[in-house]
Design a protein around this motif. Structure first.
Motif, mmCIF file in Angstrom:
data_model
loop_
_atom_site.group_PDB
_atom_site.id
_atom_site.type_symbol
_atom_site.label_atom_id
_atom_site.label_comp_id
_atom_site.label_asym_id
_atom_site.label_seq_id
_atom_site.Cartn_x
_atom_site.Cartn_y
_atom_site.Cartn_z
ATOM 1 N N VAL A 1 -14.041 6.006 -8.525
ATOM 2 C CA VAL A 1 -13.444 5.915 -9.854
ATOM 3 C C VAL A 1 -13.161 4.436 -10.112
ATOM 4 O O VAL A 1 -12.227 3.859 -9.549
ATOM 5 C CB VAL A 1 -12.161 6.751 -9.945
ATOM 6 N N ASN A 2 -13.994 3.819 -10.935
ATOM 7 C CA ASN A 2 -13.968 2.364 -11.095
ATOM 8 C C ASN A 2 -12.612 1.803 -11.479
ATOM 9 O O ASN A 2 -12.233 0.737 -11.045
ATOM 10 C CB ASN A 2 -14.972 1.949 -12.174
ATOM 11 N N ARG A 3 -11.894 2.512 -12.336
ATOM 12 C CA ARG A 3 -10.671 1.941 -12.880
ATOM 13 C C ARG A 3 -9.451 2.165 -11.988
ATOM 14 O O ARG A 3 -8.364 1.738 -12.323
ATOM 15 C CB ARG A 3 -10.410 2.486 -14.280
ATOM 16 N N LEU A 4 -9.627 2.883 -10.877
ATOM 17 C CA LEU A 4 -8.515 3.050 -9.935
ATOM 18 C C LEU A 4 -8.658 2.028 -8.808
ATOM 19 O O LEU A 4 -9.763 1.559 -8.524
ATOM 20 C CB LEU A 4 -8.515 4.465 -9.352
ATOM 21 N N LEU B 1 -7.942 12.534 -12.036
ATOM 22 C CA LEU B 1 -8.361 11.379 -11.235
ATOM 23 C C LEU B 1 -9.706 10.803 -11.658
ATOM 24 O O LEU B 1 -9.962 9.618 -11.466
ATOM 25 C CB LEU B 1 -8.419 11.772 -9.756
ATOM 26 N N ALA B 2 -10.602 11.629 -12.220
ATOM 27 C CA ALA B 2 -11.925 11.101 -12.559
ATOM 28 C C ALA B 2 -12.088 10.862 -14.054
ATOM 29 O O ALA B 2 -12.769 9.926 -14.459
ATOM 30 C CB ALA B 2 -13.018 12.063 -12.068
ATOM 31 N N ALA C 1 -7.450 -3.556 -0.484
ATOM 32 C CA ALA C 1 -6.907 -2.222 -0.772
ATOM 33 C C ALA C 1 -6.351 -2.078 -2.183
ATOM 34 O O ALA C 1 -6.411 -1.005 -2.768
ATOM 35 C CB ALA C 1 -5.821 -1.872 0.240
ATOM 36 N N LEU C 2 -5.791 -3.150 -2.747
ATOM 37 C CA LEU C 2 -5.131 -3.003 -4.044
ATOM 38 C C LEU C 2 -5.982 -3.502 -5.203
ATOM 39 O O LEU C 2 -5.534 -3.528 -6.344
ATOM 40 C CB LEU C 2 -3.787 -3.733 -4.018
ATOM 41 N N HIS D 1 -16.356 -3.005 -16.888
ATOM 42 C CA HIS D 1 -17.687 -3.481 -17.225
ATOM 43 C C HIS D 1 -18.364 -2.613 -18.251
ATOM 44 O O HIS D 1 -17.875 -1.652 -18.741
ATOM 45 C CB HIS D 1 -18.576 -3.635 -16.008
ATOM 46 N N PRO E 1 -18.033 9.642 -11.009
ATOM 47 C CA PRO E 1 -16.720 9.873 -10.387
ATOM 48 C C PRO E 1 -16.319 11.344 -10.390
ATOM 49 O O PRO E 1 -15.670 11.809 -9.440
ATOM 50 C CB PRO E 1 -15.770 9.051 -11.256
ATOM 51 N N ARG F 1 -9.088 -3.296 -7.953
ATOM 52 C CA ARG F 1 -9.796 -2.208 -8.631
ATOM 53 C C ARG F 1 -11.159 -2.016 -7.991
ATOM 54 O O ARG F 1 -11.814 -2.981 -7.598
ATOM 55 C CB ARG F 1 -9.951 -2.544 -10.111
ATOM 56 N N ILE G 1 -7.282 1.790 -2.720
ATOM 57 C CA ILE G 1 -6.499 2.705 -1.868
ATOM 58 C C ILE G 1 -6.419 4.097 -2.499
ATOM 59 O O ILE G 1 -6.539 5.112 -1.813
ATOM 60 C CB ILE G 1 -5.089 2.110 -1.578
ATOM 61 N N ASP H 1 -14.071 -1.426 -9.072
ATOM 62 C CA ASP H 1 -15.266 -2.046 -9.632
ATOM 63 C C ASP H 1 -15.297 -3.564 -9.442
ATOM 64 O O ASP H 1 -16.234 -4.214 -9.878
ATOM 65 C CB ASP H 1 -15.451 -1.665 -11.111
ATOM 66 N N THR I 1 -11.878 -6.895 -17.034
ATOM 67 C CA THR I 1 -11.796 -6.380 -15.672
ATOM 68 C C THR I 1 -12.701 -5.182 -15.440
ATOM 69 O O THR I 1 -13.005 -4.868 -14.310
ATOM 70 C CB THR I 1 -10.347 -5.974 -15.321
ATOM 71 N N ILE J 1 0.843 -1.200 0.000
ATOM 72 C CA ILE J 1 0.000 0.000 0.000
ATOM 73 C C ILE J 1 0.879 1.253 0.000
ATOM 74 O O ILE J 1 0.543 2.269 -0.581
ATOM 75 C CB ILE J 1 -0.935 -0.007 1.236
ATOM 76 N N PRO K 1 -8.554 8.218 -15.918
ATOM 77 C CA PRO K 1 -8.603 6.763 -15.729
ATOM 78 C C PRO K 1 -9.703 6.092 -16.559
ATOM 79 O O PRO K 1 -9.525 4.988 -17.046
ATOM 80 C CB PRO K 1 -8.889 6.606 -14.231
ATOM 81 N N GLN K 2 -10.824 6.774 -16.730
ATOM 82 C CA GLN K 2 -11.909 6.175 -17.506
ATOM 83 C C GLN K 2 -11.609 6.177 -18.996
ATOM 84 O O GLN K 2 -11.982 5.265 -19.714
ATOM 85 C CB GLN K 2 -13.207 6.968 -17.298
#
Lengths: 284, 276, 303
Positions: free
Chosen positions: B90-93, C217-218, B138-139, C303, C200, B141, B96, B143, C301, A20, C221-222
């Motif tokens: 934010v789904n793709r992050l 950040l929002a 924590a690590l 959707h 987001p 994704r 953490i 979603d 991974t 982390i 990434p998308q």
């Protein structure tokens, strides 16, 4: 009321969940490697093409000088001549697209997996379709100017040859994506092979093909504007002439003409495409 | 202490919030109830300044927050953490980083561009996740988590903002009963242990009764009730939920009535079981 | 509900035959309208066809004379290869292979650097050009028009201008590619941005994020997988484009191809064209594989 956290607690969490706080070395190396590789390639490319801030700086002053020369754009008294050249450009794009589209229909049917189920043939034909995309339209124009002489005819051929294979591939894909049910319906109602094509396949494929053709017409208008630079007729000839003799205000005028024409054609073609798509969904 | 002074918000001709005045003392857990479109959500957004009031004023600890802009506005938003019905992660992050987004209100631009956070901030995020039983995820994704887990990530994000106030906009409306209970219990624990002020929009009476010290009822943008859960008499409930239709509201059926409203209104129906 | 109420009100008033005749009336007028449109489109098409043929000197005789000429030309570029002396013939055909490979590398590098520089500019311009990300209409309008200008002026025109300003060579070509790429990628990126999930954005804003932080950040990434996919697609197109820029002196293999065509060095033409076709095919296949992986990853991974 603030959320406080002691150093001891951080140390404990860091021991139990080190990743982390710091991602694993391998992951970091991979990411850094990718970025460094990209940056190195970019730097190498910049070195190869001899890009330097000094050249940009010198170029900028020359570019500024050019812009001054370009303002105000004037037609140099040849407005009608430019209009005719523009018409020639549009005609080249129109005829080139049309010829390519008409010739691509039989090729598309041949290339469709569901109609000609020979895999080897299909694979070979698809490769041929792909191959010809590797040559830029301007190179084709250069070749056809050499082969049939200067003028818009060479431009028409260049556009037609450049698009033929792309159309064939797109048409083949459109035919492969048809819905089986209407075809079976026509066949069940006693339709012959030709009738199945006409009533089962064609109505489904036609709007897709038309939309591709219109889209390519738009993009061909853009590319036809420059074919004249190698002698294939149209407004590009006038433009490259003006640039060659450093008549930048007239060149600017032609560039503005190109921008306006492209905008108008884009708009018209988008409207027609919308109509076709709407009519299509409306029918369903 | 939060003080809303006759705040009004209109969208075109529609009055979403109509002259609402409200005082919330520190450490309270306030449930805001009402039908869909009663203005509950707009009220919370006014406080966080995701939208600005058409008229009226909102004060926090005696300072008006209506005119804030730039860095001050960002700092204020960080101080009143927001939790959403759809979690808004934010789904793709990874989880953490989603939690660490809670720190950006006070962070510099450049470190955030490179997603760089200090060891102390990472420690805070890890501790917050640990508190909500999500440290092992924590690590992952965001979603890949279930709805209830995602909402708890959102609560962790809110926690590390070091907020003075948590605004929860329908936090359990998209969750199944078990996860809804977990999320409400987490909010209640934070309220009790950290003496955190929580304002929570809820569709269902039973959840409001079970978890809140004080209940505020809204109908058509207006405040129609403000008092202890015990003071919610059938007549009051009729006023909040009955609306213009004049249908009789039987309190023993509130959950189902709420569910029926949701069928007619927006998303899928959810019945929240009460915790007692 | 309201629809049913309307029809329910009408139904008893009309009889069966009345309804049939009403339907036929409606069908006839719809059909007539459709016929009118078809005729109109047909007439427009014919006018355009006749006009084009007149303007472009296109004629069947021209075609009949021209096509065999073109074919002879293309056939003439093919070298004479014999089986007995195959390797020597091949070496003879590709006598300039070292020089051409160098030019080919230059062409690919031009495509890469142009795409990278243009992509970076596009990345900065796409956010203010997205309707959902910017409140200020003036900034939105200016960025949109700027992108439009970059991509509507033909690449070759930029190349001509840069050759004049910076001198002959690949640098001018790269700048021309970069400017055009900034315009077309910027527009595509903006379209990706306009289709992202807004939740987001709200989440990051509510946590106190500034505009730049919300983008980073929002939004990014998308949108990143789509950016990468469009960037690779543009790289394929730009390598092809770079091969033509040499014609106006802006570097790359086009310069040598131009000389070969102008000086009628027939076998050189086919040799260079085959090299070009092979290179673009390899790049196409590689980029397509990467793109499928990018999108596939998203499907498994995400959707």
């Amino acid at each position: 009321m603030t959320l406080t956290i002691t150093h001891g607690e951080i140390a404990r969490l860091r021991r139990s969940n080190p990743e982390i706080f710091r991602r694993p070395l391998a992951e970091r190396l991979r990411e850094w490697g990718l970025w460094l590789g990209f940056a190195a390639l970019l730097a190498f490319g910049l070195w190869w093409i001899d890009a330097s801030p000094l050249r940009i700086w010198n170029g900028l002053s020359k570019l500024g000088f050019l812009v001054v020369l370009m303002i105000p754009p004037t037609d140099g008294g040849a407005f009608l001549g430019y209009c005719y050249a523009m018409l020639e450009t549009l005609a080249m794009a129109f005829l080139g697209t049309l010829i390519a589209a008409v010739l691509a229909v039989p090729l598309g049917f041949l290339g469709a997996k569901n109609l000609v189920p020979n895999r080897l043939f299909h694979f070979g034909l698809r490769r041929v379709f792909d191959t010809f995309r590797g040559i830029d339209g301007l190179v084709w124009a250069l070749i056809f100017v050499s082969a049939v002489g200067l003028g818009p005819f060479a431009g028409v051929l260049a556009i037609a040859v450049g698009d033929l294979m792309v159309f064939s591939k797109l048409f083949a894909e459109a035919i492969e994506n048809v819905d089986r049910k209407p075809i079976e319906g026509v066949r069940a109602a006693g339709g012959s092979g030709i009738q199945t094509m006409r009533l089962g396949v064609f109505p489904q494929v036609f709007p897709v093909m038309m939309s591709h053709v219109l889209y390519f017409f738009e993009s061909n208008v853009r590319s036809a504007t420059i074919l004249g630079i190698v002698g294939a007729g149209g407004i590009g000839l006038a433009l490259s002439d003006r640039i060659r003799i450093n008549n930048w205000d007239e060149a600017a005028f032609i560039i503005v003409m190109i921008l306006v024409t492209v905008a108008v054609i884009d708009n018209l073609s988008r409207r027609i495409r919308m109509r076709i798509i709407n009519a299509d969904t409306g029918r369903k | 202490m939060l003080e809303i002074r006759s705040a009004t918000k209109s969208f075109g001709d529609v009055l979403a919030v109509d002259q609402v005045s409200l005082r919330v003392e520190p450490g309270q857990m306030v449930g805001v109830i009402g039908r869909s479109g009663a203005g509950k959500s707009s009220l919370l957004r006014l406080v966080n300044r995701l939208v600005s009031a058409t008229s009226g004023d909102i004060l926090f600890e005696g300072r008006s927050i209506s005119g804030l802009s730039g860095q001050d506005l960002r700092a204020w938003r960080a101080r009143c953490a927001m939790i959403f019905q759809q979690f808004n992660l934010v789904n793709r992050l990874d989880v953490i980083t989603n939690v660490l987004i809670g720190r950006i209100g006070t962070a510099g631009t450049l470190p955030v561009m490179f997603k760089h956070f200090s060891t102390h901030e990472r420690g805070m995020a890890a501790a917050a996740l640990d508190r909500l039983d999500l440290l092992p995820q924590a690590l992952q994704r965001a979603d890949t988590l279930s709805g209830g887990q995602q909402q708890r990530v959102a609560i962790a994000r809110a926690l590390i903002q070091n907020p003075k106030l948590i605004l929860a906009d329908e936090p359990i409306a998209s969750l199944d009963p078990r996860n809804a209970r977990l999320v409400m219990e987490a909010l209640r624990t934070i309220n009790k242990e950290d003496r955190m002020t929580v304002i929570c929009n809820l569709h269902t009476l039973d959840a409001a009764r079970a978890y809140c010290d004080r209940i505020v009822g809204m109908a058509q943008g207006r405040l129609v009730f403000d008092g202890a859960p015990e003071a919610l008499t059938p007549a009051v409930i009729q006023e909040i939920y009955g609306g213009a239709d004049d249908e009789t509201v039987d309190e023993s059926l509130t959950s189902t009535i709420v569910a029926r409203h949701r069928v007619a209104g927006t998303a899928e129906p959810r019945v929240v079981q009460s915790a007692h | 509900m309201t629809m049913r109420a309307e029809t329910a009100g009408k139904l008893p008033a009309s009889t069966h035959s009345e309804r049939i005749s009403a339907f036929e009336e409606h069908y006839r007028s719809a059909r007539n309208l459709k016929r009118l449109w078809t005729t109109l489109y047909g007439a427009l098409f014919l006018a355009a066809l006749v006009g084009s043929i007149l303007v472009s000197d296109f004629s069947i005789t021209g075609l009949l004379i021209g096509l065999p000429k073109a074919w002879n030309y293309i056939a003439g570029t093919l070298p004479s290869l014999s089986l007995s002396n195959f390797w020597a013939d091949l070496a003879d055909w590709y006598w300039g292979i070292n020089y051409w490979l160098r030019l080919l590398v230059e062409t690919i590098l031009m495509g890469f650097v142009g795409t990278a520089l243009g992509g970076i500019v596009a990345l900065f311009l796409c956010f203010p050009a997205s309707r959902n990300l910017i409140d200020n209409t003036a900034i939105y309008f200016v960025s949109r028009r700027l992108l439009e200008f970059f991509r509507t002026v033909p690449e070759l025109v930029f190349a001509l201008i840069f050759v004049f300003a910076l001198g002959l060579g690949p640098f001018a070509g790269v700048l021309a590619i970069a400017v055009h790429t900034a315009g077309s990628l910027g527009k595509l990126f903006a379209e990706v941005n306009e289709n992202i999930d807004p939740r987001p954005i709200e989440g990051v804003r509510a946590a106190g994020g500034s505009w730049a932080m919300i983008m980073r950040l929002a939004v990014v990434p998308q949108a990143l997988p789509n950016y990468a996919s469009y960037g690779l697609l543009r790289f394929e197109i730009n390598v092809r484009g770079a091969s033509a820029l040499g014609i106006v002196g802006a570097g790359g293999i086009g310069q040598d191809l131009y000389v070969a065509i102008r000086q009628f060095e027939y076998t050189d033409i086919s040799a260079i064209m085959l090299l070009l076709i092979a290179t673009t095919a390899i790049i196409d296949i590689t980029c397509e594989t990467i793109r499928h992986r990018l999108i596939g990853q998203d499907l498994t991974t995400g959707h």
